[in-house]
Scaffold this active site. Sequence first.
Site, PDB file in Angstrom:
ATOM      1  N   HIS A 116       0.823  -1.203   0.000  1.00 14.65           N
ATOM      2  CA  HIS A 116       0.000   0.000   0.000  1.00 14.65           C
ATOM      3  C   HIS A 116       0.867   1.266   0.000  1.00 14.65           C
ATOM      4  O   HIS A 116       0.578   2.245  -0.698  1.00 14.65           O
ATOM      5  CB  HIS A 116      -0.922  -0.038   1.225  1.00 14.65           C
ATOM      6  CG  HIS A 116      -1.657   1.230   1.477  1.00 14.65           C
ATOM      7  ND1 HIS A 116      -1.284   2.130   2.455  1.00 14.65           N
ATOM      8  CD2 HIS A 116      -2.743   1.769   0.866  1.00 14.65           C
ATOM      9  CE1 HIS A 116      -2.115   3.160   2.433  1.00 14.65           C
ATOM     10  NE2 HIS A 116      -3.012   2.965   1.498  1.00 14.65           N
ATOM     11  N   GLU A 157       2.169   1.826  -3.418  1.00 15.69           N
ATOM     12  CA  GLU A 157       1.096   2.385  -4.252  1.00 15.69           C
ATOM     13  C   GLU A 157       1.054   3.912  -4.113  1.00 15.69           C
ATOM     14  O   GLU A 157       1.011   4.647  -5.103  1.00 15.69           O
ATOM     15  CB  GLU A 157      -0.244   1.770  -3.832  1.00 15.69           C
ATOM     16  CG  GLU A 157      -1.467   2.372  -4.499  1.00 15.69           C
ATOM     17  CD  GLU A 157      -2.542   2.766  -3.504  1.00 15.69           C
ATOM     18  OE1 GLU A 157      -2.836   3.973  -3.389  1.00 15.69           O
ATOM     19  OE2 GLU A 157      -3.093   1.857  -2.820  1.00 15.69           O
ATOM     20  N   HIS A 158       1.105   4.408  -2.852  1.00 23.80           N
ATOM     21  CA  HIS A 158       1.102   5.867  -2.647  1.00 23.80           C
ATOM     22  C   HIS A 158       2.300   6.519  -3.340  1.00 23.80           C
ATOM     23  O   HIS A 158       2.167   7.552  -3.974  1.00 23.80           O
ATOM     24  CB  HIS A 158       1.191   6.185  -1.146  1.00 23.80           C
ATOM     25  CG  HIS A 158      -0.133   6.241  -0.468  1.00 23.80           C
ATOM     26  ND1 HIS A 158      -0.532   7.326   0.266  1.00 23.80           N
ATOM     27  CD2 HIS A 158      -1.145   5.351  -0.402  1.00 23.80           C
ATOM     28  CE1 HIS A 158      -1.744   7.093   0.761  1.00 23.80           C
ATOM     29  NE2 HIS A 158      -2.140   5.903   0.384  1.00 23.80           N
TER      30      HIS A 158
END
Lengths: 429, 443
Positions: free
Chosen positions: A67, A70-71
């Site tokens: 995650h 992803e950012h």
Amino acid sequence: MLQTLNFDRLEEKVYYEVLENGLQVFVLPKPGFRKTYATLTTRFGSIDCRFCVENGDVVELPDGIAHFLEHKMFAEEEGDVFFRFAQQGASANAFTSFNRTAYLFSCTDRVKENLLTLLDFVQRPYFTDESVEKEKGIIGQEIRMYDDDPDWQVYFGLLQSMYVHHPVRIDIAGTVESIARINKELLYQCYETFYHPSNMLLFVVGQIEPQQVMEWVRENQARKRFAPPTRVTRLYPEEPLGVAERERRRTLPVAVPKLMFGFKEPQILSGEPLLRRQCGTELALEALFGTGSELYQQLYDENLIDDDFGYQATEEDTYAFSTVGGETPEPDRLLEIVREYLRRRIQEGIDEDVFERVRRKKIGAFLRSLNVLEFIANQYTSYRFNGTDLFAVLPMLEQMTVEAVNRRLRDHLTPERMVVSIVEPTRPS
Amino acid sequence: MAVQPLGWFQTVACDGLRVHIFPTRQFKTVTCVLTVQVPLAERTVTPTAMLAQVLQRGSSKYPTIREMKQYLDHLYGATFHVDVDKRGERQVLQLYLDLPHEKFVPGERELLEKAIAFLSEVLLHPLLEDEDRFVARHVEAGRIALRRKIEGIIDDKIQYAQYRCVSEMCRNEPYRLLPYGRLEDLPAIEAAGLYRHYRRLLADSQMDLFVVGDVREEQVVSLVEKHLSLPSRHVQLPPASGEFPPVENVRRVVEEMDVMQGKLNMGLRTGGLTLASTDYPALMMYNGLLGGFPHSKLFRNVREEASLAYYAFSRLESLKGLLLIQTGIEVDNYEKAVDIVQKQLNMMRQGDFTPLEMEQTKAMLMHHLREVYDRTGSLIDFAFRGLIANMRQKPDELMERIAVVNKDDIQRVAEKIQMDTIYFLRNRRQQKEAGAYVADVEL
């Protein structure tokens, strides 16, 4: 070679090709729509936190790194790629789930530019120590937001009761402590391991011409160099068949308690058997817990549920479970009714009339979901990663029999693999 | 592929009901939405909300939830719900029905007729006792459900903070009311009085039916005439925006609760600008530049630059004339976050935004307006909001108006925007008494 899959009854036709570098490309023209929606998805999610590459050591990653990555993918040397998308009139975003990370945009103009921007930014990592540190504040607030979210808390409470070791029990964003350990080097390592084109799938749907889209993608990919793909082995801990605990409770400042119960599927499938079992589970759940069921009526009459009461069947190629629940003033009373009901219904099974009714409902729901381009792209990708096809759902539902659903009902809804999660209101002190 | 000029809703005035039809082959389902509009008012808000509860619990032909739901399942899982919503200072009772087009389900005929007949059954033939009252048991169940809905607002902290900010800001306007009504009205509602309220509502409210899908106009109209015949009426509703009270002080409200994250919500007034205003496209540009998108000032400065938040955005309540800013932050960063937001508002007033920011914002607004055509729900919503504001325009027409907005237009709007209320939901402080406190601060 561009190939096609025809689904005449649905008036849908999918074009696909596997490029030389291994990238799978799927294109679905939707005449009449103004919008084009595209997703570029990698098979890398929050559960892929332990792996080894060919002839390499075992690598362990901090929770939440997929995650976090992803950012950080949106950062480019020349600035944030959101600005570029905005200038091209595209709405861009991304999401990380347990087993994949998807980058996406929707636009109604300048499709080519936006599609190439998507391919380019995902295939060009740019991380700095400073920007990685800065992101920790932002993701820290994302985690805090979920800490206060009772629906999220009841869901993860359920998964923690269900699974002893499998990382699906760990929050996708990780914790403030686990993300503190993330650095630039780890992000590059994840990127190199999981963002190879051969681990990714591009899906484009909307008002597009398939040959032309394929041409753009081929040309863009041919200009880029990639290392040869390496074999990555994901290491998941051995998960016992049984559940971790029967029940989990916690308190939050809410007015109405949240209840979720669910069933752990001990056996993992993929491909056609996965699709068959998923359709069977959904029909069984609809028959027992759907809005037209005897139980729903009873719970509604006793004012134990609202219209948010519902169920979901999750079938993936490393975990599978179902969840049922909603808000209720009396979680314990509701559970007592459900347990009694299950004892009876599992023995009796469902009859042909109920079966036909729930099958019709599922067929209608499936057709409705095909109105939504976002749904098609995301679900098509997910079904592909599980070795099957979204558009095969309709024929599968049509093939189902009442016997198959009754078998599913007995196999899946077993009391030994049932777990419960409850969020209760904080008692006034 | 060339983009065909797209149609729009054709409106046909039937008896007691306006019918708006959008024939298109784009979707696999047919969507029907029936709306009943009334002014949002203290006296009627709770009974009207209660009607949504009672109507969905049974009709004369389908007296139980189960019979109703099973019939819908047979219509290939038609999605159906009855609910209430707030659109500006209007309360809207809405019946929503979406079902597959019959061409995809072999052997099925007359699904559209079944759909219209079902809407009629639920709205016009409710289950009654002694012909003059609703079923007491259903009223009782509705009371419990509404109580839960109203009390349950607190469960979603983002939504709760938003509701609290608006209700503090509009504490002297009907807009403070929830569409589900008020807790204090619930005990007094009884089956006979509620039925009288229902008769009045049916006799003199504004009613509209929207149909989107692969249908023919004359087919829909003849089905409506057959099944949904209503007494004709002439309805005059007050403007949905309500009053525009002047802002004298900035009101600060702090509330404490056991939360991990602070929610900072700011309510601003648009100085009377609404969807119906000539300057509405400039107001959309203002909001887009400030906080509508990931390239906007709030996202860039509160999130990306200062790392204070995961979400930071603004949105318009275009029927009422409000602009609402929302962000979730560490409690200790309250002053810092307020300062950054104020700074962005000042920059907007001073015209401190670039041609590039304008270009990006226009491109994004255009995209979202074109996207309206791709979902039955957003098509109906757009058309309905236009009806409420008495501003009938297609998304394409609004796009043309946005295209010509210039910097002066936006600065003119910026002059009118005024901070009204700053609401903060935070964790509990150890020593102090918990609860909300309010301070009015001189401008």
